[in-house]
Design a protein around this motif. Structure first.
Motif, mmCIF file in Angstrom:
data_model
loop_
_atom_site.group_PDB
_atom_site.id
_atom_site.type_symbol
_atom_site.label_atom_id
_atom_site.label_comp_id
_atom_site.label_asym_id
_atom_site.label_seq_id
_atom_site.Cartn_x
_atom_site.Cartn_y
_atom_site.Cartn_z
ATOM 1 N N ILE A 132 2.632 37.922 -32.919
ATOM 2 C CA ILE A 132 2.065 37.536 -34.219
ATOM 3 C C ILE A 132 0.761 38.270 -34.533
ATOM 4 O O ILE A 132 0.639 38.893 -35.593
ATOM 5 C CB ILE A 132 1.883 36.008 -34.293
ATOM 6 C CG1 ILE A 132 3.250 35.320 -34.300
ATOM 7 C CG2 ILE A 132 1.089 35.617 -35.553
ATOM 8 C CD1 ILE A 132 3.177 33.813 -34.196
ATOM 9 N N PRO A 133 -0.270 38.244 -33.644
ATOM 10 C CA PRO A 133 -1.496 38.990 -33.989
ATOM 11 C C PRO A 133 -1.270 40.493 -34.100
ATOM 12 O O PRO A 133 -1.901 41.163 -34.917
ATOM 13 C CB PRO A 133 -2.458 38.649 -32.838
ATOM 14 C CG PRO A 133 -1.606 38.150 -31.734
ATOM 15 C CD PRO A 133 -0.423 37.506 -32.379
ATOM 16 N N ALA A 134 -0.333 41.026 -33.284
ATOM 17 C CA ALA A 134 -0.035 42.459 -33.379
ATOM 18 C C ALA A 134 0.601 42.792 -34.725
ATOM 19 O O ALA A 134 0.254 43.793 -35.365
ATOM 20 C CB ALA A 134 0.890 42.873 -32.236
ATOM 21 N N LEU A 135 1.534 41.954 -35.160
ATOM 22 C CA LEU A 135 2.198 42.165 -36.445
ATOM 23 C C LEU A 135 1.203 42.080 -37.595
ATOM 24 O O LEU A 135 1.161 42.953 -38.482
ATOM 25 C CB LEU A 135 3.302 41.120 -36.628
ATOM 26 C CG LEU A 135 3.991 41.081 -37.997
ATOM 27 C CD1 LEU A 135 4.764 42.365 -38.233
ATOM 28 C CD2 LEU A 135 4.919 39.868 -38.090
ATOM 29 N N ILE A 136 0.387 41.035 -37.589
ATOM 30 C CA ILE A 136 -0.602 40.860 -38.658
ATOM 31 C C ILE A 136 -1.585 42.026 -38.674
ATOM 32 O O ILE A 136 -1.942 42.553 -39.732
ATOM 33 C CB ILE A 136 -1.350 39.524 -38.471
ATOM 34 C CG1 ILE A 136 -0.376 38.345 -38.667
ATOM 35 C CG2 ILE A 136 -2.504 39.399 -39.452
ATOM 36 C CD1 ILE A 136 -0.982 37.002 -38.351
ATOM 37 N N GLY A 137 -2.004 42.452 -37.478
ATOM 38 C CA GLY A 137 -2.937 43.567 -37.401
ATOM 39 C C GLY A 137 -2.365 44.846 -37.981
ATOM 40 O O GLY A 137 -3.049 45.562 -38.714
ATOM 41 N N ASP A 138 -1.098 45.146 -37.669
ATOM 42 C CA ASP A 138 -0.473 46.363 -38.195
ATOM 43 C C ASP A 138 -0.315 46.314 -39.711
ATOM 44 O O ASP A 138 -0.543 47.313 -40.409
ATOM 45 C CB ASP A 138 0.888 46.584 -37.537
ATOM 46 C CG ASP A 138 0.774 47.122 -36.121
ATOM 47 O OD1 ASP A 138 -0.263 47.733 -35.808
ATOM 48 O OD2 ASP A 138 1.708 46.927 -35.323
ATOM 49 N N ILE A 139 0.080 45.157 -40.240
ATOM 50 C CA ILE A 139 0.270 45.037 -41.694
ATOM 51 C C ILE A 139 -1.057 45.194 -42.425
ATOM 52 O O ILE A 139 -1.160 45.929 -43.417
ATOM 53 C CB ILE A 139 0.924 43.690 -42.037
ATOM 54 C CG1 ILE A 139 2.373 43.650 -41.542
ATOM 55 C CG2 ILE A 139 0.898 43.449 -43.557
ATOM 56 C CD1 ILE A 139 3.061 42.320 -41.762
ATOM 57 N N PHE A 140 -2.088 44.530 -41.920
ATOM 58 C CA PHE A 140 -3.400 44.619 -42.573
ATOM 59 C C PHE A 140 -3.992 46.015 -42.436
ATOM 60 O O PHE A 140 -4.684 46.501 -43.328
ATOM 61 C CB PHE A 140 -4.355 43.575 -42.001
ATOM 62 C CG PHE A 140 -4.083 42.181 -42.497
ATOM 63 C CD1 PHE A 140 -3.667 41.948 -43.798
ATOM 64 C CD2 PHE A 140 -4.234 41.089 -41.657
ATOM 65 C CE1 PHE A 140 -3.410 40.666 -44.255
ATOM 66 C CE2 PHE A 140 -3.979 39.801 -42.103
ATOM 67 C CZ PHE A 140 -3.572 39.590 -43.408
ATOM 68 N N TRP A 141 -3.717 46.659 -41.296
ATOM 69 C CA TRP A 141 -4.210 48.026 -41.102
ATOM 70 C C TRP A 141 -3.527 48.974 -42.089
ATOM 71 O O TRP A 141 -4.182 49.823 -42.698
ATOM 72 C CB TRP A 141 -3.948 48.465 -39.673
ATOM 73 C CG TRP A 141 -4.365 49.868 -39.343
ATOM 74 C CD1 TRP A 141 -3.603 50.846 -38.812
ATOM 75 C CD2 TRP A 141 -5.665 50.445 -39.521
ATOM 76 N NE1 TRP A 141 -4.324 51.999 -38.637
ATOM 77 C CE2 TRP A 141 -5.602 51.786 -39.080
ATOM 78 C CE3 TRP A 141 -6.878 49.958 -40.025
ATOM 79 C CZ2 TRP A 141 -6.700 52.639 -39.113
ATOM 80 C CZ3 TRP A 141 -7.976 50.818 -40.065
ATOM 81 C CH2 TRP A 141 -7.876 52.131 -39.605
ATOM 82 N N PHE A 142 -2.229 48.829 -42.245
ATOM 83 C CA PHE A 142 -1.487 49.637 -43.211
ATOM 84 C C PHE A 142 -2.061 49.438 -44.618
ATOM 85 O O PHE A 142 -2.293 50.404 -45.360
ATOM 86 C CB PHE A 142 -0.011 49.238 -43.183
ATOM 87 C CG PHE A 142 0.864 50.009 -44.127
ATOM 88 C CD1 PHE A 142 1.268 51.297 -43.822
ATOM 89 C CD2 PHE A 142 1.302 49.453 -45.321
ATOM 90 C CE1 PHE A 142 2.088 52.024 -44.685
ATOM 91 C CE2 PHE A 142 2.110 50.159 -46.189
ATOM 92 C CZ PHE A 142 2.508 51.451 -45.871
ATOM 93 N N ALA A 143 -2.323 48.190 -44.970
ATOM 94 C CA ALA A 143 -2.861 47.879 -46.295
ATOM 95 C C ALA A 143 -4.276 48.432 -46.465
ATOM 96 O O ALA A 143 -4.628 48.972 -47.519
ATOM 97 C CB ALA A 143 -2.857 46.370 -46.522
ATOM 98 N N ALA A 144 -5.091 48.299 -45.411
ATOM 99 C CA ALA A 144 -6.490 48.723 -45.507
ATOM 100 C C ALA A 144 -6.613 50.230 -45.698
ATOM 101 O O ALA A 144 -7.421 50.697 -46.511
ATOM 102 C CB ALA A 144 -7.244 48.286 -44.251
ATOM 103 N N ILE A 145 -5.808 50.998 -44.984
ATOM 104 C CA ILE A 145 -5.946 52.446 -45.115
ATOM 105 C C ILE A 145 -5.327 52.961 -46.413
ATOM 106 O O ILE A 145 -5.745 53.988 -46.934
ATOM 107 C CB ILE A 145 -5.386 53.183 -43.884
ATOM 108 C CG1 ILE A 145 -3.964 52.769 -43.586
ATOM 109 C CG2 ILE A 145 -6.243 52.940 -42.685
ATOM 110 C CD1 ILE A 145 -3.406 53.351 -42.322
ATOM 111 N N LEU A 146 -4.347 52.236 -46.961
ATOM 112 C CA LEU A 146 -3.865 52.594 -48.299
ATOM 113 C C LEU A 146 -4.956 52.338 -49.338
ATOM 114 O O LEU A 146 -5.125 53.117 -50.291
ATOM 115 C CB LEU A 146 -2.613 51.788 -48.650
ATOM 116 C CG LEU A 146 -1.296 52.236 -48.017
ATOM 117 C CD1 LEU A 146 -0.158 51.344 -48.501
ATOM 118 C CD2 LEU A 146 -0.980 53.694 -48.327
#
Length: 545
Positions: A132-146
């Protein structure tokens, strides 16, 4: 400012080149899949990534849009400066520690994902929680760099940010969907070359701009704002140490790192890739440091940008594209935009493949549908790529809030996942009970520490907790304290339950996680064997009981 047509053509050309390389790599992936394991080829490239491509994809993954933009911002911000620029050094130390301690044990059993050893030792349920934290981290990271890319495009091209977010997301999702790790690895080569070329081309023009002072003189003297060298106040030493340890250790337990490690042809090559990338992180921070120093040294009143300065307008987070746009000639700033775009995309694709790999292999194949074929897992991974990419694209419009959420998820990875990975690889006999206790205790303890960026006040106020404008800030290294306490709980609970069940102090039927196997049960003593024999000879005794 009118639409910058040359910049639009330039970025369109870059997108076409990137997509073309990604599709070419996808065709190679399909040829390999015709004679091999579909899942292994999609996740780790069939363990055939060569040294040259491995170095580029490892470096590009770490040196992304957040890295180059964030480094320039830290240098530019008053009250921060070079002494607070911890990411390059932290990442370099993390990669070095990974080389020394994590590469060999992860490769020795030919794992496909970071979750494999955790799933072997702690079971499917805990794997689901740890994902769960890994998934959330990847999604937010993808969003942040976009969001980071959208800010740069808005500054240089005067185009609506939602267009750049959507177009960039579509390109990244497309080649990740088609080719898995091979597409990402080969596009990383192109993206890293674009990034280095673009930033190095822009730097001389920015540094020689007439309105800019010498960055040497402004490093220790206040000219237009505080010196960019910065300083660490005594009361903030605890936070500085906490943040550095968070970067050094919390940067290790991510699938994007182990995906590159596990994709190398040999263990030696994996170590070389990781170690050399550590130095690359330090070297590639230099252009961003110089851009931030130039921004500090510039009299913005003498530029087209004018006053108030970027910091006073709340645009410090966009300082790199601002410098490229207003201190460089137009054709040079276009090259700079290409550098920012390349850096962003090199991190975005890695985040997508990371979560889709774990979900497809560890969650779907090993938990949801154990009989799933390799082709079926590959389909699930592709569907996950599209779904997670779409969610991240939607979140990208939240801008700064996404960065705050990503930092929180990163801290959860540090507090919850790092102790688990460390234990499963290096501490024998840790078990599911310890894993569960550490996870839930660490999660609650971290949330009770508060979240400055989201203005969530701390319930637990550690020593040196201060209140600035109604916002509590923890100066005690509580993130590292939470991680160490979580590690301690994992070990203590594991060894305690192991002892209690094996010695039959607790009834065996209470062992719902089945940590005790038949081979672990100590042989019975002569007295116990005699008692069992007497019980068999007098069965009515049991009936009466």
């Amino acid at each position: 400012m009118a639409l910058n047509i040359p910049a639009l053509i330039s970025i369109a050309f870059f997108y076409v080149i990137t997509l073309a390389v990604g599709v070419w790599a996808a065709r190679r992936t399909k040829r390999l899949q015709a004679h091999g394991n579909h899942t292994e080829i999609a996740i780790v490239g069939g363990r055939r990534i060569n040294l040259f491509v491995g170095l580029f994809t490892m470096t590009a993954t770490w040196v992304g849009g957040g890295f180059i933009n964030g480094s320039a911002e830290i240098i530019y911000l008053p009250g921060k400066g070079l002494l607070w620029l911890q990411a390059p050094l932290g990442y370099a130390i993390a990669l070095t520690l990974g080389t020394l301690f994590f590469v060999t044990p992860m490769r020795s059993k030919k794992y496909l994902t970071m979750m494999d050893p955790l799933q072997e030792s702690y079971g499917n349920t805990m794997t689901g929680f740890l994902f769960i934290p890994a998934l959330i981290g990847d999604i937010f990271w993808f969003a942040a760099i976009l969001s980071c890319l959208a800010a740069a495009v808005t500054v240089i091209m005067d185009i609506q940010n939602y267009l750049s977010i959507i177009i960039s997301a579509c390109v990244v999702i497309s080649y990740t969907f088609c080719g898995g790790l091979y597409s990402i690895a080969y596009t990383d080569v192109i993206q890293l070359v674009f990034m280095i070329f673009g930033l190095c081309l822009c730097l001389p023009f920015a540094m020689m701009y007439p309105a800019s002072r010498s960055i040497v003189s402004t490093s220790t003297q206040e000219v237009f704002q505080a010196p960019w060298l910065g300083k660490i106040e005594t009361e903030y030493i605890g936070r500085w140490i906490d943040d550095m340890l968070y970067l050094c250790l919390g940067s290790i337990p991510w699938q994007i790192y182990f995906q590159r490690i596990l994709s190398s042809s040999t263990t030696t090559q994996a170590k070389i890739t990781s170690f050399v990338s550590a130095f690359a992180c330090l070297a590639l921070a230099i252009p961003s440091v110089l851009v931030g120093a130039v921004a500090v040294s510039t009299d913005w009143n003498q530029t087209i940008y004018g006053l108030p300065a970027p910091y006073e307008r709340g645009e410090a987070g966009m300082i790199l594209p601002i410098v490229l746009q207003y201190l460089c000639p137009a054709y040079v700033s276009i090259a700079g935009l290409g550098a920012v775009t390349a850096a962003v995309m090199s991190s975005a694709d890695s985040a997508l493949l990371s979560s889709s790999s774990i979900f497809g292999y560890n969650i779907y194949k090993k938990i949801i549908r154990k009989k799933a074929s390799d082709k079926e897992v590959l389909v699930i991974m592709r569907i996950s790529t599209v779904v997670l990419g779409s969610i991240g694209t939607g979140l990208a419009f939240l801008s700064n809030s996404v960065y705050d959420l990503w930092f929180l998820s990163g801290e959860l990875m540090y507090a919850l996942v790092f102790p688990q990975l460390l234990s499963v690889l290096f501490i024998p006999k840790t078990n599911t009970y310890g894993s569960a206790a550490a996870f839930f205790f660490g999660f609650i303890l971290r949330l009770l520490g508060g979240v400055d960026s989201l203005r969530v006040p701390p319930v637990i106020r550690y020593p040196w907790c201060i209140n600035i404008d109604g916002v509590y800030s923890q100066l005690f290294p509580f993130k590292t304290f939470t991680m160490l306490l979580s590690l301690l709980i994992l070990v203590v609970v594991s060894y305690t339950t192991d002892f209690l069940f094996k010695r039959s102090i607790l009834p065996r039927h209470w062992d719902i996680c089945h940590i005790v196997k038949e081979k672990d049960i100590p042989p019975k003593t002569d007295a116990e064997l005699l008692q069992m024999a007497n019980t068999r000879n007098h069965p009515h005794h049991c009936t009466e009981m």
